[in-house]
Motif scaffolding. Sequence first.
Motif, PDB file in Angstrom:
ATOM      1  N   GLY A   1       0.790  -1.225   0.000  1.00  0.00           N
ATOM      2  CA  GLY A   1       0.000   0.000   0.000  1.00  0.00           C
ATOM      3  C   GLY A   1       0.819   1.269   0.000  1.00  0.00           C
ATOM      4  N   ASN A   2       2.118   1.156  -0.192  1.00  0.00           N
ATOM      5  CA  ASN A   2       2.988   2.339  -0.241  1.00  0.00           C
ATOM      6  C   ASN A   2       3.090   2.790  -1.700  1.00  0.00           C
ATOM      7  OD1 ASN A   2       4.816   4.342   0.205  1.00  0.00           O
ATOM      8  ND2 ASN A   2       6.214   3.092   1.410  1.00  0.00           N
ATOM      9  N   TYR A   3       2.018   3.382  -2.189  1.00  0.00           N
ATOM     10  CA  TYR A   3       1.882   3.682  -3.607  1.00  0.00           C
ATOM     11  C   TYR A   3       2.831   4.763  -4.109  1.00  0.00           C
ATOM     12  CZ  TYR A   3      -2.306   0.898  -2.920  1.00  0.00           C
ATOM     13  OH  TYR A   3      -3.169  -0.113  -2.597  1.00  0.00           O
ATOM     14  N   LYS A   4       3.181   5.703  -3.269  1.00  0.00           N
ATOM     15  CA  LYS A   4       4.104   6.761  -3.704  1.00  0.00           C
ATOM     16  C   LYS A   4       5.482   6.180  -4.013  1.00  0.00           C
ATOM     17  CE  LYS A   4       1.769  10.634  -1.615  1.00  0.00           C
ATOM     18  NZ  LYS A   4       1.839  11.843  -0.844  1.00  0.00           N
ATOM     19  N   VAL A   5       5.950   5.288  -3.153  1.00  0.00           N
ATOM     20  CA  VAL A   5       7.238   4.635  -3.403  1.00  0.00           C
ATOM     21  C   VAL A   5       7.117   3.724  -4.622  1.00  0.00           C
ATOM     22  CG1 VAL A   5       8.933   3.000  -2.477  1.00  0.00           C
ATOM     23  CG2 VAL A   5       8.034   4.827  -1.024  1.00  0.00           C
ATOM     24  N   ALA A   6       6.009   2.998  -4.712  1.00  0.00           N
ATOM     25  CA  ALA A   6       5.789   2.120  -5.859  1.00  0.00           C
ATOM     26  C   ALA A   6       5.850   2.907  -7.161  1.00  0.00           C
ATOM     27  CB  ALA A   6       4.446   1.407  -5.725  1.00  0.00           C
ATOM     28  N   LYS A   7       5.223   4.072  -7.185  1.00  0.00           N
ATOM     29  CA  LYS A   7       5.241   4.925  -8.376  1.00  0.00           C
ATOM     30  C   LYS A   7       6.666   5.237  -8.799  1.00  0.00           C
ATOM     31  CE  LYS A   7       4.427   9.694  -9.759  1.00  0.00           C
ATOM     32  NZ  LYS A   7       5.806  10.105  -9.900  1.00  0.00           N
ATOM     33  N   GLU A   8       7.476   5.684  -7.852  1.00  0.00           N
ATOM     34  CA  GLU A   8       8.866   6.036  -8.163  1.00  0.00           C
ATOM     35  C   GLU A   8       9.641   4.830  -8.696  1.00  0.00           C
ATOM     36  OE1 GLU A   8      10.028   9.164  -8.022  1.00  0.00           O
ATOM     37  OE2 GLU A   8       8.080   9.847  -7.297  1.00  0.00           O
ATOM     38  N   LEU A   9       9.439   3.691  -8.073  1.00  0.00           N
ATOM     39  CA  LEU A   9      10.169   2.492  -8.481  1.00  0.00           C
ATOM     40  C   LEU A   9       9.693   1.973  -9.841  1.00  0.00           C
ATOM     41  CD1 LEU A   9      10.325   0.835  -4.973  1.00  0.00           C
ATOM     42  CD2 LEU A   9      12.269   1.710  -6.291  1.00  0.00           C
ATOM     43  N   PHE A  10       8.390   2.039 -10.096  1.00  0.00           N
ATOM     44  CA  PHE A  10       7.887   1.624 -11.407  1.00  0.00           C
ATOM     45  C   PHE A  10       8.418   2.546 -12.503  1.00  0.00           C
ATOM     46  CE2 PHE A  10       3.920  -0.346  -9.266  1.00  0.00           C
ATOM     47  CZ  PHE A  10       4.584  -1.545  -9.072  1.00  0.00           C
ATOM     48  N   GLU A  11       8.503   3.836 -12.213  1.00  0.00           N
ATOM     49  CA  GLU A  11       9.068   4.775 -13.191  1.00  0.00           C
ATOM     50  C   GLU A  11      10.518   4.412 -13.505  1.00  0.00           C
ATOM     51  OE1 GLU A  11       8.318   8.551 -11.308  1.00  0.00           O
ATOM     52  OE2 GLU A  11       6.410   8.806 -12.366  1.00  0.00           O
ATOM     53  N   MET A  12      11.284   4.034 -12.489  1.00  0.00           N
ATOM     54  CA  MET A  12      12.675   3.644 -12.714  1.00  0.00           C
ATOM     55  C   MET A  12      12.759   2.333 -13.484  1.00  0.00           C
ATOM     56  SD  MET A  12      14.853   4.870  -9.454  1.00  0.00           S
ATOM     57  CE  MET A  12      13.701   4.930  -8.113  1.00  0.00           C
ATOM     58  N   ALA A  13      11.843   1.400 -13.199  1.00  0.00           N
ATOM     59  CA  ALA A  13      11.828   0.130 -13.926  1.00  0.00           C
ATOM     60  C   ALA A  13      11.536   0.357 -15.405  1.00  0.00           C
ATOM     61  CB  ALA A  13      10.797  -0.813 -13.313  1.00  0.00           C
ATOM     62  N   ILE A  14      10.636   1.287 -15.684  1.00  0.00           N
ATOM     63  CA  ILE A  14      10.316   1.609 -17.077  1.00  0.00           C
ATOM     64  C   ILE A  14      11.518   2.245 -17.755  1.00  0.00           C
ATOM     65  CG2 ILE A  14       8.908   3.092 -18.561  1.00  0.00           C
ATOM     66  CD1 ILE A  14       6.634   2.660 -16.408  1.00  0.00           C
ATOM     67  N   GLU A  15      12.146   3.163 -17.049  1.00  0.00           N
ATOM     68  CA  GLU A  15      13.324   3.838 -17.596  1.00  0.00           C
ATOM     69  C   GLU A  15      14.462   2.847 -17.837  1.00  0.00           C
ATOM     70  OE1 GLU A  15      16.403   7.121 -15.947  1.00  0.00           O
ATOM     71  OE2 GLU A  15      14.273   7.634 -15.764  1.00  0.00           O
ATOM     72  N   GLU A  16      14.600   1.896 -16.920  1.00  0.00           N
ATOM     73  CA  GLU A  16      15.690   0.922 -16.998  1.00  0.00           C
ATOM     74  C   GLU A  16      15.501  -0.065 -18.140  1.00  0.00           C
ATOM     75  OE1 GLU A  16      16.323  -2.555 -14.090  1.00  0.00           O
ATOM     76  OE2 GLU A  16      17.537  -0.927 -13.287  1.00  0.00           O
ATOM     77  N   ASP A  17      14.282  -0.615 -18.273  1.00  0.00           N
ATOM     78  CA  ASP A  17      14.107  -1.644 -19.299  1.00  0.00           C
ATOM     79  C   ASP A  17      12.735  -1.645 -19.972  1.00  0.00           C
ATOM     80  OD1 ASP A  17      12.451  -2.757 -17.398  1.00  0.00           O
ATOM     81  OD2 ASP A  17      13.672  -4.517 -17.036  1.00  0.00           O
ATOM     82  N   GLY A  18      11.969  -0.585 -19.789  1.00  0.00           N
ATOM     83  CA  GLY A  18      10.664  -0.508 -20.442  1.00  0.00           C
ATOM     84  C   GLY A  18       9.654  -1.512 -19.948  1.00  0.00           C
ATOM     85  N   ALA A  19       9.842  -2.028 -18.765  1.00  0.00           N
ATOM     86  CA  ALA A  19       9.044  -3.109 -18.183  1.00  0.00           C
ATOM     87  C   ALA A  19       7.546  -2.941 -18.436  1.00  0.00           C
ATOM     88  CB  ALA A  19       9.318  -3.200 -16.683  1.00  0.00           C
ATOM     89  N   GLU A  20       6.994  -3.873 -19.183  1.00  0.00           N
ATOM     90  CA  GLU A  20       5.570  -3.838 -19.540  1.00  0.00           C
ATOM     91  C   GLU A  20       4.684  -3.899 -18.307  1.00  0.00           C
ATOM     92  OE1 GLU A  20       2.519  -6.703 -19.148  1.00  0.00           O
ATOM     93  OE2 GLU A  20       4.365  -7.636 -19.866  1.00  0.00           O
ATOM     94  N   GLN A  21       5.042  -4.730 -17.345  1.00  0.00           N
ATOM     95  CA  GLN A  21       4.238  -4.854 -16.135  1.00  0.00           C
ATOM     96  C   GLN A  21       4.308  -3.570 -15.301  1.00  0.00           C
ATOM     97  OE1 GLN A  21       2.087  -7.109 -15.721  1.00  0.00           O
ATOM     98  NE2 GLN A  21       1.593  -7.198 -13.571  1.00  0.00           N
ATOM     99  N   ALA A  22       5.452  -2.913 -15.295  1.00  0.00           N
ATOM    100  CA  ALA A  22       5.576  -1.635 -14.586  1.00  0.00           C
ATOM    101  C   ALA A  22       4.737  -0.567 -15.283  1.00  0.00           C
ATOM    102  CB  ALA A  22       7.041  -1.206 -14.508  1.00  0.00           C
ATOM    103  N   GLN A  23       4.693  -0.599 -16.617  1.00  0.00           N
ATOM    104  CA  GLN A  23       3.834   0.327 -17.372  1.00  0.00           C
ATOM    105  C   GLN A  23       2.382   0.128 -16.931  1.00  0.00           C
ATOM    106  OE1 GLN A  23       4.547   2.427 -20.129  1.00  0.00           O
ATOM    107  NE2 GLN A  23       6.604   1.832 -20.660  1.00  0.00           N
ATOM    108  N   PHE A  24       1.970  -1.125 -16.861  1.00  0.00           N
ATOM    109  CA  PHE A  24       0.599  -1.454 -16.475  1.00  0.00           C
ATOM    110  C   PHE A  24       0.280  -0.951 -15.070  1.00  0.00           C
ATOM    111  CE2 PHE A  24      -1.910  -4.637 -14.051  1.00  0.00           C
ATOM    112  CZ  PHE A  24      -3.167  -4.267 -14.514  1.00  0.00           C
ATOM    113  N   LEU A  25       1.129  -1.287 -14.113  1.00  0.00           N
ATOM    114  CA  LEU A  25       0.851  -0.922 -12.720  1.00  0.00           C
ATOM    115  C   LEU A  25       0.918   0.585 -12.485  1.00  0.00           C
ATOM    116  CD1 LEU A  25       2.641  -3.934 -11.076  1.00  0.00           C
ATOM    117  CD2 LEU A  25       0.196  -3.450 -10.990  1.00  0.00           C
ATOM    118  N   LEU A  26       1.831   1.252 -13.148  1.00  0.00           N
ATOM    119  CA  LEU A  26       1.901   2.709 -13.030  1.00  0.00           C
ATOM    120  C   LEU A  26       0.640   3.337 -13.636  1.00  0.00           C
ATOM    121  CD1 LEU A  26       3.545   5.109 -12.048  1.00  0.00           C
ATOM    122  CD2 LEU A  26       4.774   5.067 -14.232  1.00  0.00           C
ATOM    123  N   GLY A  27       0.188   2.802 -14.755  1.00  0.00           N
ATOM    124  CA  GLY A  27      -1.057   3.268 -15.353  1.00  0.00           C
ATOM    125  C   GLY A  27      -2.235   3.057 -14.424  1.00  0.00           C
TER     126      GLY A  27
END
Length: 133
Positions: free
Chosen positions: A31-57
């Motif tokens: 439930g720590n969504y603010k941290v999750a947001k930051e980490l998903f953004e980094m995952a997308i930047e790092e490798d374009g992670a499709e699942q991170a795109q989905f969860l951030l969306g």
Amino acid sequence: MKTRLLFILLLLPAFGFASYFSDGMRAYKSGNYKVAKELFEMAIEEDGAEQAQFLLGLLYLKGLGVDRNLPKAKQLLGKAAELGNARAKCYLAEVYLLQKKKERQTALKLLKEGKKAGALECVDIAATHKLPL
């Protein structure tokens, strides 16, 4: 809070076993969504992670840890759907339906595609919006 987040983000690369996405998932599930947001953004930047795109969306669609932003959700969920995420199609359809732009047919098509691929969320979203699948 910002100091704590910065500390976490600076330490993460030091742990070889951790990835931005898996750490983001842990934050999301707790439930720590603010941290999750930051980490998903980094995952997308790092490798374009499709699942991170989905969860951030999804965070932007639901307004979890961020202000609700349907255009941003549409962009991220659209990219995840393009990369093959069936669940992203369901939530992208929900964005279309919530925007009230005459995109009902596009939304229905996405819901049918997502359901066919096994994403059960499409059935719930269709029922909520009184769409036959």
